[in-house]
Design a protein around this motif. Structure first.
Motif, PDB file in Angstrom:
ATOM      1  N   TYR A 155     -43.845   7.391  28.256  1.00 38.38           N
ATOM      2  CA  TYR A 155     -44.187   6.579  29.424  1.00 38.38           C
ATOM      3  C   TYR A 155     -43.011   5.786  29.994  1.00 38.38           C
ATOM      4  N   CYS A 156     -41.891   5.739  29.266  1.00 34.58           N
ATOM      5  CA  CYS A 156     -40.733   4.998  29.776  1.00 34.58           C
ATOM      6  C   CYS A 156     -39.473   5.404  29.015  1.00 34.58           C
ATOM      7  N   LYS A 157     -38.323   5.111  29.624  1.00 36.60           N
ATOM      8  CA  LYS A 157     -37.033   5.225  28.954  1.00 36.60           C
ATOM      9  C   LYS A 157     -36.369   3.853  28.982  1.00 36.60           C
ATOM     10  N   THR A 158     -35.536   3.597  27.977  1.00 35.35           N
ATOM     11  CA  THR A 158     -35.044   2.236  27.769  1.00 35.35           C
ATOM     12  C   THR A 158     -33.535   2.131  27.958  1.00 35.35           C
ATOM     13  N   ASN A 159     -33.116   0.939  28.310  1.00 31.72           N
ATOM     14  CA  ASN A 159     -31.739   0.684  28.728  1.00 31.72           C
ATOM     15  C   ASN A 159     -30.744   0.800  27.571  1.00 31.72           C
ATOM     16  N   GLN A 160     -29.539   1.197  27.919  1.00 33.40           N
ATOM     17  CA  GLN A 160     -28.423   1.339  26.982  1.00 33.40           C
ATOM     18  C   GLN A 160     -27.169   0.837  27.694  1.00 33.40           C
ATOM     19  N   PRO A 161     -26.098   0.522  26.955  1.00 36.46           N
ATOM     20  CA  PRO A 161     -24.897  -0.019  27.607  1.00 36.46           C
ATOM     21  C   PRO A 161     -23.989   1.043  28.203  1.00 36.46           C
ATOM     22  N   GLN A 162     -23.034   0.582  28.962  1.00 30.73           N
ATOM     23  CA  GLN A 162     -22.001   1.452  29.513  1.00 30.73           C
ATOM     24  C   GLN A 162     -21.286   2.171  28.366  1.00 30.73           C
ATOM     25  N   ALA A 163     -21.130   3.481  28.503  1.00 33.44           N
ATOM     26  CA  ALA A 163     -20.493   4.334  27.491  1.00 33.44           C
ATOM     27  C   ALA A 163     -21.308   4.437  26.208  1.00 33.44           C
ATOM     28  N   ILE A 164     -22.467   3.812  26.172  1.00 29.23           N
ATOM     29  CA  ILE A 164     -23.360   3.777  24.992  1.00 29.23           C
ATOM     30  C   ILE A 164     -22.610   3.224  23.783  1.00 29.23           C
ATOM     31  N   MET A 165     -21.682   2.322  23.990  1.00 34.03           N
ATOM     32  CA  MET A 165     -20.803   1.885  22.905  1.00 34.03           C
ATOM     33  C   MET A 165     -20.597   0.373  22.895  1.00 34.03           C
ATOM     34  N   HIS A 166     -21.665  -0.403  23.153  1.00 28.26           N
ATOM     35  CA  HIS A 166     -21.588  -1.857  23.007  1.00 28.26           C
ATOM     36  C   HIS A 166     -22.660  -2.297  22.022  1.00 28.26           C
ATOM     37  N   LEU A 167     -22.483  -3.472  21.443  1.00 29.13           N
ATOM     38  CA  LEU A 167     -23.586  -4.140  20.764  1.00 29.13           C
ATOM     39  C   LEU A 167     -24.295  -5.091  21.727  1.00 29.13           C
ATOM     40  N   GLU A 168     -24.134  -4.834  23.025  1.00 29.37           N
ATOM     41  CA  GLU A 168     -24.937  -5.505  24.059  1.00 29.37           C
ATOM     42  C   GLU A 168     -25.305  -4.457  25.096  1.00 29.37           C
ATOM     43  N   THR A 169     -26.527  -4.544  25.605  1.00 33.45           N
ATOM     44  CA  THR A 169     -26.994  -3.536  26.545  1.00 33.45           C
ATOM     45  C   THR A 169     -26.811  -4.028  27.972  1.00 33.45           C
ATOM     46  N   THR A 170     -25.686  -3.665  28.562  1.00 33.49           N
ATOM     47  CA  THR A 170     -25.354  -3.997  29.938  1.00 33.49           C
ATOM     48  C   THR A 170     -24.882  -2.724  30.619  1.00 33.49           C
ATOM     49  N   SER A 171     -25.584  -2.304  31.666  1.00 32.90           N
ATOM     50  CA  SER A 171     -25.320  -1.009  32.289  1.00 32.90           C
ATOM     51  C   SER A 171     -25.514  -1.098  33.788  1.00 32.90           C
ATOM     52  N   HIS A 172     -25.448   0.069  34.449  1.00 30.93           N
ATOM     53  CA  HIS A 172     -25.690   0.087  35.891  1.00 30.93           C
ATOM     54  C   HIS A 172     -27.153  -0.206  36.225  1.00 30.93           C
ATOM     55  N   TYR A 173     -28.018  -0.238  35.224  1.00 29.27           N
ATOM     56  CA  TYR A 173     -29.408  -0.649  35.447  1.00 29.27           C
ATOM     57  C   TYR A 173     -29.577  -2.161  35.342  1.00 29.27           C
TER      58      TYR A 173
END
Length: 551
Positions: free
Chosen positions: A190-208
């Motif tokens: 029912y949904c997909k969840t956010n991930q960070p830029q390059a998928i390589m942070h211990l914080e989830t900050t992306s273009h979303y």
């Protein structure tokens, strides 16, 4: 469509860096497309978005969008009990799909935890399951009607995925291997969840956007599976799939106070997870795993996937038995306690969580079950140096080119994790070979040290502290060490919370070590001779004995 329908407020207390006008226009289109799918009766009021409480975890239950049945469905079950209730016809798959879809979109507006939301498709899938149940009198499989959230980069047919930057976004026509297995078992997506830029942070900050910690929006939800961590903590998911190459399941599980399991590599299916080669896996392998509400949910997820014999479709996977929670112990379990890793001293709340675990396990009434002793991980500082080089054998050039191709800015934590390797540039084949040799040498020395300390499992911090302030998760040594040596780990929450009275040593470098206390401390556990790893505390097991799996 009017302009109002293209707008949906998302709590974002700290802005992310801006890219070129062309990039920002593309990003806005993606966010508007997402918002267009969300009905207005599920949109939180603008005043709440603009002036949210610090702790948003209780808003879904109090905002009035969920009725009593939906609250009971989303708040009173783990995955095991939910599957049992649906199989017993105490609730329908459609009821469950609607309840979790609604709660997920509420959670997203408060924490920016999603990248896609497809309630209509979920309800349609659930209707098909209900029809099957009505016609056949039994569920499709052991996950019949159980909603499962999926991390952004993992393909689900008919949805988009990315490799951590806008330019890499593609429409997936087929399910990835794991998703297809879960779908056959009756899981609803029912949904997909956010991930960070390059998928390589211990914080989830992306273009979303930036994913927030539900219990303090000024703190990180962790990464790279931070969207999963926040969503499950908000009770918008009962069970989610994350991936981990440096702490990406364990860190967000610890930051958000949930359970998370990182298996040894080549145990659970990952076929189709990435559309492009990822050079970090030349030396450090990624592992998928569950993020959930209970220990038995981790057991359920892992057991079902192994019983599906995924190695028949993917020969790199290792066929193996799974005894899990039914593993018999013939002697006391030798548990090592990690007070610190010899590199970075944990913050006071984590120290108290470790003391809590030691006190409980050392209780004389458990003497026949456990032997407790101190444990020091072998050369954690050296391990951190190794992994920072090994993640980027290309010096980060390929990743940076993909990010900047459409004007996307390189985020501070992306630049930070690449910095050690960047100055070495693109390595030759022999350079990579030498890194592998050093990795294997380190693994052997680590195993020798473990054996000398005579433990079966260790328990220690999943991070230097509780959830850290945004953009400050620079040190992954408490988790990445176990990716380097390829040991499994489980994160579990503790009841220890930060206190106003917590005091740091005079020489403790708060800013440098990401110190920003949050609501809860997590520990991690590492097992030898077992297949385990626990964190809000955490556990670990050596690769040499991974045929003996237990949780």
């Amino acid at each position: 469509m009017d302009g109002k329908s293209l707008q949906m407020g998302i709590v974002q207390p700290k802005a992310i860096p801006q890219g070129t006008p062309e990039y920002e226009e593309q990003r806005a289109t993606i966010l508007e497309t997402f918002a267009a799918k969300v009905p207005h009766d599920l949109r939180l009021p603008a005043p709440l978005i603009s002036s949210p409480p610090v702790d948003v975890s209780t808003v879904p239950a109090t905002c009035g969008f969920l009725d009593a049945t939906e609250l009971e469905i989303t708040e009173s079950h783990d995955a095991v009990s939910l599957a049992e209730a649906i199989a017993a016809k105490k609730m329908t798959a459609v009821q469950v799909a609607i309840a979790f879809s609604k709660r997920a979109i509420i959670a997203h507006q408060l924490t920016c935890c999603l990248t896609q939301w497809f309630m209509e498709e979920a309800v349609k899938q659930a209707q098909e399951l209900d029809t099957y149940m009505e016609k056949n009198g039994k569920p499709v499989g052991p996950l019949h009607g159980v909603p499962i959230s999926i991390k952004e980069h993992i393909p689900i047919a008919g949805t988009y995925s990315s490799q951590g930057c806008l330019a890499s976004t593609i429409l997936d026509k087929e399910d990835s291997h794991m998703v297809s297995i879960l779908r056959r078992m009756g899981a609803v997506f029912y949904c997909k969840t956010n991930q960070p830029q390059a998928i390589m942070h211990l914080e989830t900050t992306s273009h979303y956007g930036r994913t927030l910690n539900p219990f303090n929006i000024h703190l990180s939800a962790g990464g790279s599976s931070g969207g999963e961590g926040a969503l499950i903590a908000m009770k918008g998911s009962v069970l989610g799939v994350g991936t981990d190459i440096g702490g990406s399941i364990r860190c967000p599980s610890a930051f958000c106070g949930i359970y998370g399991f990182k298996p040894t590599s080549c145990i659970l299916p990952m076929k189709g997870f990435l559309s492009h080669a990822f050079s970090a896996e030349l030396n450090i392998l990624c592992s998928p795993g569950p993020m959930c509400r209970s220990l038995r949910d981790m057991e359920l997820f892992t057991k079902l996937l192994i019983c599906a014999e995924p190695w028949l479709e993917d020969p790199k996977l290792i066929p193996m038995p799974w005894t899990g929670l039914n593993t018999n112990m013939t002697r006391p379990l030798k548990i090592g306690i990690i007070d610190h890793d010899g590199f970075i001293t944990p913050q006071p709340p984590v120290q108290r969580a470790i003391a809590w675990a030691r006190q409980r396990l050392a209780d004389p009434k458990h003497a026949a079950l456990f032997q407790i002793k101190p444990f020091m991980p072998y050369s954690a500082a050296e391990a951190w140096t190794h992994v920072r080089r090994m993640y980027w054998p290309d010096g980060g050039t390929v990743t940076k080119q993909a990010i900047t191709a459409v004007g996307e800015p390189i985020l501070p934590l992306t630049d930070s994790i690449m910095s050690d390797a960047a100055r070495h540039g693109m390595l030759s084949a022999e350079d990579v070979n030498q890194l592998r040799f050093r990795r294997d040498e380190f693994r052997l020395r680590f195993a020798d040290s473990w054996t000398e300390q005579r433990v079966d499992v260790v328990i220690g911090p999943a991070f230097v502290g509780p959830a850290c302030a945004h953009d400050s998760a620079f040190y992954w040594s408490y988790t990445s060490l176990y990716n380097l040596v390829d040991y499994p780990g489980v994160v579990f929450p503790t009841p220890i919370k930060t206190e106003v009275e917590d005091r740091y040593a005079d020489d403790y470098c708060v800013a440098t070590l990401c110190s920003f206390p949050s609501w809860v401390s997590s520990l991690e556990s590492y097992v030898v001779k077992r297949y385990v790893h626990l964190s809000s505390l955490e556990w670990v097991i050596p690769q040499t004995d991974r045929a003996s799996n237990s949780l």
